[in-house]
Motif scaffolding. Structure first.
Motif, mmCIF file in Angstrom:
data_model
loop_
_atom_site.group_PDB
_atom_site.id
_atom_site.type_symbol
_atom_site.label_atom_id
_atom_site.label_comp_id
_atom_site.label_asym_id
_atom_site.label_seq_id
_atom_site.Cartn_x
_atom_site.Cartn_y
_atom_site.Cartn_z
ATOM 1 N N PRO A 40 0.125 -1.449 8.310
ATOM 2 C CA PRO A 40 1.248 -2.387 8.425
ATOM 3 C C PRO A 40 2.334 -2.120 7.386
ATOM 4 C CG PRO A 40 -0.852 -3.558 8.530
ATOM 5 C CD PRO A 40 -1.169 -2.148 8.125
ATOM 6 N N ALA A 41 3.584 -2.237 7.799
ATOM 7 C CA ALA A 41 4.703 -2.093 6.866
ATOM 8 C C ALA A 41 4.543 -3.103 5.739
ATOM 9 C CB ALA A 41 6.023 -2.316 7.602
ATOM 10 N N GLY A 42 4.916 -2.691 4.527
ATOM 11 C CA GLY A 42 4.816 -3.589 3.378
ATOM 12 C C GLY A 42 3.457 -3.615 2.714
ATOM 13 N N THR A 43 2.505 -2.825 3.218
ATOM 14 C CA THR A 43 1.181 -2.764 2.599
ATOM 15 C C THR A 43 1.289 -2.197 1.182
ATOM 16 O OG1 THR A 43 0.021 -2.507 4.707
ATOM 17 C CG2 THR A 43 -1.097 -1.643 2.754
ATOM 18 N N LYS A 44 0.569 -2.807 0.260
ATOM 19 C CA LYS A 44 0.524 -2.278 -1.104
ATOM 20 C C LYS A 44 -0.348 -1.027 -1.134
ATOM 21 C CE LYS A 44 1.258 -6.438 -3.895
ATOM 22 N NZ LYS A 44 0.645 -7.368 -4.872
ATOM 23 N N VAL A 45 0.181 0.037 -1.730
ATOM 24 C CA VAL A 45 -0.563 1.285 -1.860
ATOM 25 C C VAL A 45 -0.593 1.665 -3.344
ATOM 26 C CG1 VAL A 45 -0.727 3.713 -1.223
ATOM 27 C CG2 VAL A 45 0.118 2.042 0.448
ATOM 28 N N ASN A 46 -1.766 1.591 -3.943
ATOM 29 C CA ASN A 46 -1.924 1.959 -5.349
ATOM 30 C C ASN A 46 -1.908 3.469 -5.512
ATOM 31 O OD1 ASN A 46 -2.623 -0.834 -5.297
ATOM 32 N ND2 ASN A 46 -3.780 -0.574 -7.174
#
Length: 289
Positions: A40-46
């Motif tokens: 999904p757009a806006g997902t946090k990716v560390n």
């Protein structure tokens, strides 16, 4: 601990809004690009801060995360930072690409600090982070303890970091090591809330992967993986040839959370041991069903 059957909706809500993790290596950036349509757009990716990566790699990975429509959460490993100037160099480079709003401040692995920051708390208290636009800081949580840090020290640092972030006017997230067992997770969450910490918790959860690979990572990070626990999770140590996903773990957690609203705000942080595409596909399908 009794495990009720969760509603489909509560398990779905737990998975929705999950976060992911990649390294700064090019293969992970390529993997994220290939899996982007599933996430999904806006997902946090560390974006990790490993010893075999350099600052340009980490910045390039954070930039790729942003360009794909996700929210980068660069890791900053306190004990790997050689000087305040190096910390500022990293933050300045991240600020140029709009990737400093969210960071993960962690102590890191070196036995001896390479510079002035022996732990994440020292770095948070330095005041440097907010000078470069940091608004939210994730800090580490360990539901099953840490192999090298006494439990009472872990709790004290969690309390101190939470207080320091509040004093600095920074939002906080607690990001945990992964687990196979709901019992220590629930006990730990209760410990967090009993200490008056109402921060959002992101529970480390292994994405689908080969069983041997999962056991290998569990051993490396000091996570409990005895026969009783892994059977409860949904696979057996006597059959290491297959793969396993977190369906049962997540469903059991959702049921426990339904029964105890005091757990507060909890989401999942997916460790992609079996690959980004496999993890993103699992999350999409779990939510859909």
């Amino acid at each position: 601990m009794a495990h009720a059957t969760p509603t489909t909706e509560s398990a779905k809500r737990l998975v929705e809004g999950y976060s992911l993790e990649i390294t700064g290596k090019e293969k992970d950036v390529v993997g994220l690009t290939e899996a982007a349509s599933l996430i999904p757009a806006g997902t946090k990716v560390n974006v990790t801060f490993l010893g075999n990566e350099d600052l340009p790699m980490r910045v390039a990975a954070a930039k790729a995360v942003t360009e794909l429509g996700f929210v980068p959460v660069p890791h900053i490993s306190a004990r790997r930072i050689a000087s305040q100037a190096q910390l500022e160099e990293f933050l300045s480079a991240l600020a140029e690409i709009g990737a400093t709003e969210h960071v993960f401040a962690v102590g890191g692995d070196p036995a001896t600090p390479e510079g002035p920051y022996p732990d994440a708390l020292t770095m948070i208290r330095s005041g440097v982070l907010q000078q470069y636009g940091v608004k939210e800081v994730s800090i580490a949580g360990y539901p099953e303890g840490h192999p090298d840090i006494p439990t009472d020290v872990l709790w004290q640092h969690l309390e101190d970091k939470s207080a320091a972030l509040k004093d600095a006017g920074l939002d906080a997230v607690i990001l945990t090591q992964f687990s196979f067992d709901t019992d220590p997770v629930m006990a730990w969450i209760k410990g967090v809330r009993d200490r008056g910490i109402d921060t959002q918790i992101r529970l480390g959860t292994p994405g689908p992967a080969g069983i041997k690979r999962l056991i290998s990572f569990a051993s490396r990070f000091g996570v409990g993986a005895n026969a009783m626990i892994v059977k409860k999770y949904g696979f057996s140590l006597t059959n290491l040839m297959g793969s396993a996903g977190p369906d049962k773990f997540v469903s059991d957690l959702a049921a426990l959370f339904d029964a105890d609203p005091s757990v507060g705000a909890v989401k999942l942080h997916m460790y992609t041991f079996g690959g980004l595409e496999a993890t993103a596909t699992w999350a999409r399908d779990f939510i859909a069903k």
